[in-house]
Design a protein around this motif. Structure first.
Motif, PDB file in Angstrom:
ATOM      1  N   UNK A   1      31.334  15.118   9.047  1.00  0.00           N
ATOM      2  CA  UNK A   1      30.961  16.949  10.355  1.00  0.00           C
ATOM      3  C   UNK A   1      32.151  17.492   9.239  1.00  0.00           C
ATOM      4  N   UNK A   2      31.768  18.571  10.534  1.00  0.00           N
ATOM      5  CA  UNK A   2      33.330  19.832  10.251  1.00  0.00           C
ATOM      6  C   UNK A   2      34.820  19.228   9.721  1.00  0.00           C
ATOM      7  N   UNK A   3      34.572  17.731  10.603  1.00  0.00           N
ATOM      8  CA  UNK A   3      36.509  17.307  10.192  1.00  0.00           C
ATOM      9  C   UNK A   3      36.273  16.740   8.993  1.00  0.00           C
ATOM     10  N   UNK A   4      35.469  16.984   8.187  1.00  0.00           N
ATOM     11  CA  UNK A   4      35.982  15.368   6.864  1.00  0.00           C
ATOM     12  C   UNK A   4      35.501  13.883   7.224  1.00  0.00           C
ATOM     13  N   UNK A   5      34.982  13.726   8.560  1.00  0.00           N
ATOM     14  CA  UNK A   5      34.394  12.201   8.963  1.00  0.00           C
ATOM     15  C   UNK A   5      32.760  12.115   9.446  1.00  0.00           C
ATOM     16  N   UNK A   6      33.187  10.872   8.352  1.00  0.00           N
ATOM     17  CA  UNK A   6      31.526  10.342   8.400  1.00  0.00           C
ATOM     18  C   UNK A   6      31.122   9.622   9.333  1.00  0.00           C
ATOM     19  N   UNK A   7      30.084  10.353   9.532  1.00  0.00           N
ATOM     20  CA  UNK A   7      29.034  10.237  10.523  1.00  0.00           C
ATOM     21  C   UNK A   7      26.889   9.244  10.699  1.00  0.00           C
ATOM     22  N   UNK A   8      27.449   8.265  10.856  1.00  0.00           N
ATOM     23  CA  UNK A   8      25.888   7.515  10.522  1.00  0.00           C
ATOM     24  C   UNK A   8      25.720   7.413  11.631  1.00  0.00           C
TER      25      UNK A   8
ATOM     26  N   UNK B   1      33.266   7.608   9.889  1.00  0.00           N
ATOM     27  CA  UNK B   1      34.392   6.213   9.628  1.00  0.00           C
ATOM     28  C   UNK B   1      34.794   7.753   8.767  1.00  0.00           C
ATOM     29  N   UNK B   2      35.919   7.164   8.204  1.00  0.00           N
ATOM     30  CA  UNK B   2      36.884   7.911   7.742  1.00  0.00           C
ATOM     31  C   UNK B   2      36.043   7.873   5.903  1.00  0.00           C
ATOM     32  N   UNK B   3      35.133   6.869   5.092  1.00  0.00           N
ATOM     33  CA  UNK B   3      34.655   7.314   4.092  1.00  0.00           C
ATOM     34  C   UNK B   3      32.959   6.570   4.944  1.00  0.00           C
ATOM     35  N   UNK B   4      32.439   7.284   3.389  1.00  0.00           N
ATOM     36  CA  UNK B   4      30.889   6.585   3.606  1.00  0.00           C
ATOM     37  C   UNK B   4      31.253   4.990   3.821  1.00  0.00           C
ATOM     38  N   UNK B   5      31.580   4.793   3.350  1.00  0.00           N
ATOM     39  CA  UNK B   5      31.718   3.038   3.063  1.00  0.00           C
ATOM     40  C   UNK B   5      31.899   2.472   4.350  1.00  0.00           C
ATOM     41  N   UNK B   6      33.195   2.982   5.103  1.00  0.00           N
ATOM     42  CA  UNK B   6      33.621   2.526   6.558  1.00  0.00           C
ATOM     43  C   UNK B   6      32.508   2.847   7.545  1.00  0.00           C
ATOM     44  N   UNK B   7      32.228   3.894   7.196  1.00  0.00           N
ATOM     45  CA  UNK B   7      30.864   4.544   8.449  1.00  0.00           C
ATOM     46  C   UNK B   7      29.221   3.757   7.905  1.00  0.00           C
ATOM     47  N   UNK B   8      29.381   2.959   6.560  1.00  0.00           N
ATOM     48  CA  UNK B   8      28.293   2.147   6.753  1.00  0.00           C
ATOM     49  C   UNK B   8      28.384   0.589   7.483  1.00  0.00           C
TER      50      UNK B   8
END
Length: 70
Positions: free
Chosen positions: A10-17, A29-36
């Motif tokens: 997203x625009x704030x650099x947060x990964x949305x899953x 999540x803060x990272x792709x892995x965390x979002x996953x």
């Protein structure tokens, strides 16, 4: 079971899953892995709720990747 997951920043650099097969099943999540990992937990809870309420569970998806020479 396998479900398609879409991960976008997203625009704030947060990964949305999001799991399109499970309406409203979204995590971040803060990272792709965390979002996953977070979407896996969300999907598990979603499926448990469906079972608890005797709702139908969407079928697993089957995807293939093809390579095309140009």
């Amino acid at each position: 079971m396998k479900f398609r997951v879409i991960i976008e920043m997203d625009e704030d650099g947060i990964f949305v899953a999001e799991c399109p097969s499970l309406p409203g099943c979204i995590s971040q999540g803060k990272t792709r892995a965390e979002a996953l990992e977070n979407i896996k937990d969300a999907a598990k809870g979603y499926l448990e709720s469906l079972k608890k309420h005797n709702e139908p569970i969407p079928p697993s998806i089957y995807e293939e990747t093809v390579e095309i020479s140009a």
